[in-house]
Write an enzyme that holds these catalytic residues in place. Structure first.
Site, PDB file in Angstrom:
ATOM      1  CG  ASP A   1      -2.118  -0.886   1.307  1.00  0.00           C
ATOM      2  OD1 ASP A   1      -1.673  -2.045   0.511  1.00  0.00           O
ATOM      3  OD2 ASP A   1      -3.048  -0.904   1.808  1.00  0.00           O
TER       4      ASP A   1
ATOM      5  CE  LYS B   1      -5.456   1.932   2.408  1.00  0.00           C
ATOM      6  NZ  LYS B   1      -4.097   1.215   3.137  1.00  0.00           N
TER       7      LYS B   1
ATOM      8  CE  LYS C   1      -7.140  -1.189   2.392  1.00  0.00           C
ATOM      9  NZ  LYS C   1      -5.785  -1.688   2.937  1.00  0.00           N
TER      10      LYS C   1
END
Lengths: 325, 328
Positions: free
Chosen positions: B157, B228, B264
């Protein structure tokens, strides 16, 4: 045929209109003498959950009548989701309320009694309507309830001395027992005594640091709903008391089965042995502490209450502390 | 379709900094009122009984169970892994979570704990690139990423450089994502799949919906596998409207290039009701293709407990409470 009847109907309508015209022609002279009629401002009774006054999530209400069957108000009819929300609010409030000093809790309860005094008239009339009492008898009920509330308020910093203490042990230890609040307590308030009975079951639960989800008398919930307005303005933290009016059976069943309720007072199920049993069975599932209904108690609440209601919702914590040499 | 066709469809827009800027600023503006109204409407859907049970299990299987605190210890990471592998010990039918999300120095601990504790199917996601601020030299960010990949992270991430993005240096952000993507590859000969790359925008710092749309396209063009919403470290995190906006972007990107990208939302999703709202938005915006842990994830920590309590309520008929789930 239908045309004919239509014609015959038209005629009187016309003549009425004509009569109306002649009346209205005269009216201007009479108008100044008419006094305006004031429209009643009726109170919307609401639930009390987490320090706020929501309507029932279900949108339902039910009619509350006085002892003669005359309509008094519409009270919210709580659903299982209202019960869920109330338990969440009570759980959230528990750490703060149980962590407050006993002195502080006692002060807040005393403050509630002070605020009640200021609303004497409202409560007296609500009690009189609910229980079919004379004004004097209702006033006496109110006095008794406030006195009881103050009496319980005084117990906040004394119950530890009575329920706890130093235990003699055979060893070099201090052994001390102290009572601690049980947690979230679901309280089914008495069905008959709408205010004195209510105060007598609610005060002992919260004074020791428990938080309460209160189900008031099904047929006379108005004094309890008004009490919540007092609670909201007495420094009582939101969520310590949550009031859910509605069907005792419906709300009680959800609370009895709820895994996050630690104890239950079944006083309000005293007249319905079958319901009391059902609730007790459901409550056994997560080992809730249950105060079984005392069939004789519902009705007359004037006697000395004793401290059994305080002790019913306390847990004893015992610590062993080595004695230093 | 493959990445090759995506390159051919949009190859020219990434050919230079100015072409990229022209393309991103040429994206249609976001109708703020319409977007928020759409999200609010979808948020009112009621999901009950069997559909609810399905949605709760799906949501659990989509969770990236996260701990990103300065106070993380190997013990805490191990207990989180145990929870992710077996969320509800009283009910073995509960699905496992999708991934455990930790800081890069904890990735090895998490990997070990999962393979030892029956969670071999659970991915390890590691934040990298100077998370959460992203304020470090590129070489540091790449080293951070390589370390995490070497420690066994299955997913990375990364955070974008918001400073560069907001000052209009899209090319820099683009190249940085590409460089991190490159760093996600396993060393040649080890034979492993490259780590999946999730690109965090930190929507709360991008200030406008238009910027979120641009960031989405920028990241997708640069090769992100997932986009995300946020780090969970600022005031505004995932919201229904900004997730809806990003879902629209991945839908349009697939239509244009044939490449499917995951989404996400992370931060601020704390209860089952919220999670179900997100699933409704996914289904209504991009369809059931995205209703799988491979394409949609929740970055969350406390959400799992609420989902478990709801699950217990559905299976027993009694409301559950925090005493029946772990404290973490």
């Amino acid at each position: 045929m239908s045309e004919k009847s239509a014609n015959t109907e038209k005629k009187p309508a016309k003549s009425e209109a004509a009569a109306g015209r002649t009346k209205s022609a005269k009216a201007p002279a009479a108008r100044p003498a008419r006094t305006p009629v004031r429209i009643d401002v009726l109170k919307t009774y609401k639930l009390f959950v987490g320090g706020k006054f929501p309507r029932s999530e279900s949108g339902r209400v039910y009619e509350v009548t006085d002892s003669q069957g005359n309509w008094l108000a519409n009270a919210p009819q709580s659903s299982r989701k209202d019960a869920r929300d109330a338990v969440v609010a009570a759980r959230k409030a528990f750490s703060g309320w149980s962590g407050a000093t006993a002195y502080n809790r006692g002060q807040i309860l005393y403050r509630i009694a002070e605020m009640l005094e200021g609303r004497r008239e409202q409560f007296t009339s609500e009690i009189a309507a609910a229980e079919g009492l004379s004004a004097a008898a209702a006033s006496a009920q109110f006095d008794a309830a406030v006195d009881r509330w103050v009496w319980y308020a005084g117990w906040s910093d004394k119950v530890t001395q009575v329920a706890g203490g130093a235990n003699p042990v055979a060893g070099p230890f201090f052994n001390l027992s102290t009572p601690e609040p049980t947690g979230v307590v679901a309280v089914l308030a008495p069905q008959e005594s709408s205010f004195l009975g209510l105060a007598s079951v609610l005060a002992p639960v919260i004074v020791t640091g428990n938080t309460a989800v209160l189900v008031p008398s099904e047929k006379a919930p108005l004094p309890a709903l008004s009490l919540s307005e007092v609670l909201a303005t007495s420094d009582l933290p939101g969520g310590v008391v949550n009031v859910l009016s509605g069907r005792t059976r419906e709300v009680g069943a959800t609370l009895a089965a709820h895994q996050d309720v630690n104890a239950m007072d079944l006083t309000g199920a005293a007249s319905d042995a079958e319901l009391a049993k059902e609730l007790e069975v459901a409550a056994a599932d997560n080992l809730k502490r249950v105060r079984r209904p005392d069939a004789a108690a519902d009705g007359d609440w004037s006697g000395d209450p004793g401290i059994s209601r305080l002790l019913a919702f306390l847990e004893t914590k015992t610590v062993w502390h080595p004695i230093g040499v | 379709m493959s990445a090759g066709s995506s390159a051919s469809a949009l190859a020219d827009v990434t050919s230079s900094d100015s072409a990229l800027r022209r393309y991103l600023h040429g994206l249609p503006g976001v109708d703020t009122v319409g977007l928020e109204a759409r999200a609010a409407t979808l948020g009112t859907r009621s999901i009950k009984t069997t559909a609810k049970a399905y949605a709760i299990d799906l949501a659990i299987s989509m969770i990236d169970l996260t701990t990103l605190e300065g106070s993380d210890t190997p013990g805490k990471v191990r207990s989180l892994c145990a929870k992710g592998s077996n969320p509800d010990p009283s009910d073995r039918t509960t699905p496992q979570v999708a991934a455990i999300c930790v800081y890069s120095d904890m990735a090895a601990t998490a990997k070990q704990a999962l393979s030892a504790g029956g969670g071999a199917g659970i991915k390890v996601a590691s934040v990298a690139t100077a998370f959460p601020s992203g304020r470090a030299a590129l070489s540091v960010k790449l080293a951070d990423t390589r370390e995490a990949v070497a420690a066994g992270a299955d997913e990375i991430d990364m955070v974008i450089d918001r400073g560069a993005f907001l000052s209009g240096r899209y090319g820099k952000v683009f190249e940085e994502i590409q460089a991190v993507k490159e760093a996600c590859k396993r060393p040649s000969g080890s034979g492993g799949e490259p780590a999946h790359l999730k690109v965090i925008f930190e929507n709360g710092e991008l200030s406008t919906y238009d910027n979120i749309r641009r960031a989405s396209w920028l990241a997708m063009l640069a090769g992100a596998d997932f986009i995300k919403t946020s780090t969970g470290k600022v005031a505004v995190n995932a919201t229904l409207p900004n997730t809806l906006l990003m879902l629209e972007a991945v839908r349009d990107f697939r239509a244009a290039t044939g490449t499917q990208i995951g989404v996400k939302p992370a931060g601020g999703i704390r209860n089952a009701k919220d999670a179900l709202r997100y699933l409704v938005v996914v289904n209504e915006t991009v369809g059931s293709d995205w209703l799988s842990p491979d394409w949609f994830r929740f970055g969350a920590s406390s959400l799992l407990n609420d989902l478990l309590m709801q699950r217990q309520k559905l299976s027993t008929g009694r409301y559950s409470g925090p005493d029946y789930v772990t404290v973490d």
